[in-house]
Design an enzyme around this catalytic site. Structure first.
Site, mmCIF file in Angstrom:
data_model
loop_
_atom_site.group_PDB
_atom_site.id
_atom_site.type_symbol
_atom_site.label_atom_id
_atom_site.label_comp_id
_atom_site.label_asym_id
_atom_site.label_seq_id
_atom_site.Cartn_x
_atom_site.Cartn_y
_atom_site.Cartn_z
ATOM 1 N N TYR A 1 -6.614 -12.494 -2.744
ATOM 2 C CA TYR A 1 -6.908 -12.882 -4.130
ATOM 3 C C TYR A 1 -6.607 -14.376 -4.318
ATOM 4 O O TYR A 1 -6.366 -15.095 -3.347
ATOM 5 C CB TYR A 1 -6.155 -11.967 -5.100
ATOM 6 C CG TYR A 1 -6.701 -10.556 -5.021
ATOM 7 C CD1 TYR A 1 -8.027 -10.300 -5.363
ATOM 8 C CD2 TYR A 1 -5.926 -9.499 -4.552
ATOM 9 C CE1 TYR A 1 -8.562 -9.015 -5.256
ATOM 10 C CE2 TYR A 1 -6.470 -8.216 -4.444
ATOM 11 C CZ TYR A 1 -7.782 -7.982 -4.795
ATOM 12 O OH TYR A 1 -8.317 -6.728 -4.676
ATOM 13 N N GLY B 1 3.024 3.015 -0.191
ATOM 14 C CA GLY B 1 1.933 3.003 -1.154
ATOM 15 C C GLY B 1 1.316 4.370 -1.306
ATOM 16 O O GLY B 1 1.710 5.170 -2.171
ATOM 17 N N ARG B 2 0.361 4.705 -0.429
ATOM 18 C CA ARG B 2 -0.382 5.966 -0.565
ATOM 19 C C ARG B 2 0.513 7.193 -0.641
ATOM 20 O O ARG B 2 0.233 8.102 -1.435
ATOM 21 C CB ARG B 2 -1.424 6.073 0.560
ATOM 22 C CG ARG B 2 -2.575 5.099 0.350
ATOM 23 C CD ARG B 2 -3.367 4.859 1.607
ATOM 24 N NE ARG B 2 -2.572 4.141 2.597
ATOM 25 C CZ ARG B 2 -3.017 3.708 3.758
ATOM 26 N NH1 ARG B 2 -4.271 3.938 4.089
ATOM 27 N NH2 ARG B 2 -2.230 3.050 4.601
HETATM 28 C C1 FMN Z 1 -5.423 2.958 -4.204
HETATM 29 C C2 FMN Z 1 -4.763 1.705 -3.726
HETATM 30 C C3 FMN Z 1 -4.534 0.674 -4.631
HETATM 31 C C4 FMN Z 1 -3.891 -0.492 -4.215
HETATM 32 N N1 FMN Z 1 -3.610 -1.468 -5.139
HETATM 33 C C5 FMN Z 1 -2.888 -2.560 -4.784
HETATM 34 C C6 FMN Z 1 -2.482 -3.506 -5.769
HETATM 35 O O1 FMN Z 1 -2.732 -3.357 -6.971
HETATM 36 N N2 FMN Z 1 -1.780 -4.596 -5.339
HETATM 37 C C7 FMN Z 1 -1.463 -4.781 -4.014
HETATM 38 O O2 FMN Z 1 -0.836 -5.792 -3.672
HETATM 39 N N3 FMN Z 1 -1.819 -3.868 -3.075
HETATM 40 C C8 FMN Z 1 -2.485 -2.772 -3.442
HETATM 41 N N4 FMN Z 1 -2.787 -1.810 -2.495
HETATM 42 C C9 FMN Z 1 -2.198 -1.908 -1.159
HETATM 43 C C10 FMN Z 1 -0.878 -1.119 -1.118
HETATM 44 O O3 FMN Z 1 0.114 -1.741 -1.920
HETATM 45 C C11 FMN Z 1 -0.318 -1.042 0.315
HETATM 46 O O4 FMN Z 1 -0.190 -2.337 0.803
HETATM 47 C C12 FMN Z 1 -1.210 -0.228 1.248
HETATM 48 O O5 FMN Z 1 -1.605 0.998 0.673
HETATM 49 C C13 FMN Z 1 -0.482 0.044 2.566
HETATM 50 O O6 FMN Z 1 0.695 0.780 2.330
HETATM 51 P P1 FMN Z 1 0.762 2.364 2.645
HETATM 52 O O7 FMN Z 1 0.344 2.530 4.082
HETATM 53 O O8 FMN Z 1 2.195 2.750 2.407
HETATM 54 O O9 FMN Z 1 -0.199 3.023 1.719
HETATM 55 C C14 FMN Z 1 -3.483 -0.647 -2.877
HETATM 56 C C15 FMN Z 1 -3.735 0.388 -1.963
HETATM 57 C C16 FMN Z 1 -4.348 1.549 -2.380
HETATM 58 C C17 FMN Z 1 -4.571 2.669 -1.392
#
Ligand code: FMN
Length: 367
Positions: A185, A324-325
């Site tokens: 971004y 996250g997820r």
């Molecule tokens: C549905 C969704 C929405 C996300 N929205 C953001 C966000 O608003 N800001 C951000 O920095 N990352 C966002 N991400 C990235 C997550 O913060 C994270 O980096 C990513 O899912 C990897 O972590 P995980 O393997 O624990 O899910 C998003 C990811 C997903 C799947």
């Protein structure tokens, strides 16, 4: 019953700068697109966040700092009084339930569409380089629009947008803010030479490309002090849409991180690998070495499972882990990890914009 808190200190209290956490398991920022067109958080959003209150720290979904900073419909904002009032309901509820929450400050830069911009103007970016990525408008998924390059004399207004949003965040009752300088971004568009071809003091050398993010950090910490401000970086994320890596990731991000030390921030938060996709890192890049340039606390994220979180914590590589997820489909993730209860999988259908379905209807386990 298993109690994994005997195996790891991830369930123990800690401090990130001045923010006190009841445990080291944090909720990563997750855009869920359940907020109305005015970007005002609502009761459904309150319920969603409170369900996840046992996270040591909730990092809110990315939150627009201005109408110009918006690239996705149904995402919240933090620049109007109504948005402040909406967020206040969330932060009050989190505090009553004993949790902590920071807001992620977001300006999408070129990841936007004229439909989402004031007066249907072109989205702004460091340079006129179009992303091939998609954005969400009220009509659904659309190709992002051709951006225009910000003039040098417009940069102070961008910094002011962050400062104003930081002030709004304070009045909204947050415990701090996270500056979103990740996922390609606006701030990362300035940082990388792949997306910044400017010839003014905001382009060219590493010092120049890092200038905007450092000026934003200065403005935001002028409101909050350093100890309640974190920053998210994704040095090796190649997101959808024409955002190659910087030509010298170690030098560029290394310089930035060393400069950040001056602000004594609450934490540095890395996406380790490509966001949400994999943990691959090119051979000549060492994320742990980059991270170790930072004097303060560190949150690691991206494709962590519990065992990886335990071992990276035991090795001293992270102070906290952001999931996250797993937090989407396991609102009680902390308890599930602690007591060894199986996690519920999530599929992409639940991610964005479907009201309560897939948002607040995940059940808690019995423990
Ligand atoms: C549905 C969704 C929405 C996300 N929205 C953001 C966000 O608003 N800001 C951000 O920095 N990352 C966002 N991400 C990235 C997550 O913060 C994270 O980096 C990513 O899912 C990897 O972590 P995980 O393997 O624990 O899910 C998003 C990811 C997903 C799947």
């Amino acid at each position: 019953m298993t109690d994994n808190s005997l195996r790891t200190d991830l369930f123990s209290p800690t401090k990130l700068g001045e923010i006190e956490l009841s445990n080291r398991i944090t909720m990563a920022p997750l855009t869920r697109s359940r907020t109305g067109e005015e970007g005002i958080p609502n009761e459904l959003n309150v319920t969603y966040y409170v369900q996840r209150v046992s996270a040591g720290l909730i990092i809110s979904e990315a939150t627009n700092i201005s109408s110009q900073g918006r690239g996705y419909a149904m995402t919240p904002g933090i620049w109007t009084e109504d948005q402040v009032a909406g967020w206040k309901k969330v932060t009050d509820a989190i505090h009553v339930a004993g949790g902590k929450i920071v807001v992620q400050l977001w300006h999408v830069g070129r990841f936007s569409h004229v439909d989402l911009q004031p007066n249907r103007e072109a989205p702004v970016a460091p340079s006129v380089i179009k992303t091939t990525g998609n954005v969400y408008t009220h009509r659904g998924i659309e190709k992002s629009s051709m951006p225009r390059a910000l003039r040098t004399d417009e940069i102070p207004d961008i910094i002011e947008q962050y400062r104003h949003a930081a002030e709004c965040a304070k009045r909204a009752g947050f415990d701090g803010v996270e500056i979103h300088s990740a996922n390609n971004y606006l701030l990362e568009q300035f940082l990388r030479d792949s997306t910044n071809h400017r010839t003014d003091q905001y382009g060219g050398s590493i010092e120049n490309r890092a200038r905007l993010v450092l000026e934003v950090v200065k403005a935001v910490t002028s409101v909050w002090g350093g100890g309640r401000v974190g920053i998210r970086l994704s040095p090796v994320t190649i997101e959808v849409g024409n955002t190659p890596l910087d030509s010298n990731v170690m030098a560029t991000y290394g310089y930035l991180i060393q400069q950040l030390n001056k602000f004594k921030l609450a934490y540095l938060h890395f996406v380790e690998g490509t966001t949400g996709r994999n943990r691959d890192v090119p051979e000549d890049i060492d994320l742990d070495a980059l991270r170790s340039l930072f004097d303060g606390a560190y949150i690691g994220n991206n494709n962590y499972d519990f065992e990886m979180a335990i071992s990276r914590r035991a090795e001293g590589k992270v102070d906290a882990v952001a999931f996250g997820r797993p937090f989407i489909s396991n609102p009680d993730l902390v308890e599930r990890l602690r007591y060894g209860i199986e996690l519920v999988d999530v599929n992409n259908d639940a991610y964005f914009g479907n009201g309560a379905k897939g948002y607040t209807d995940w059940l808690k386990a019995n423990y």
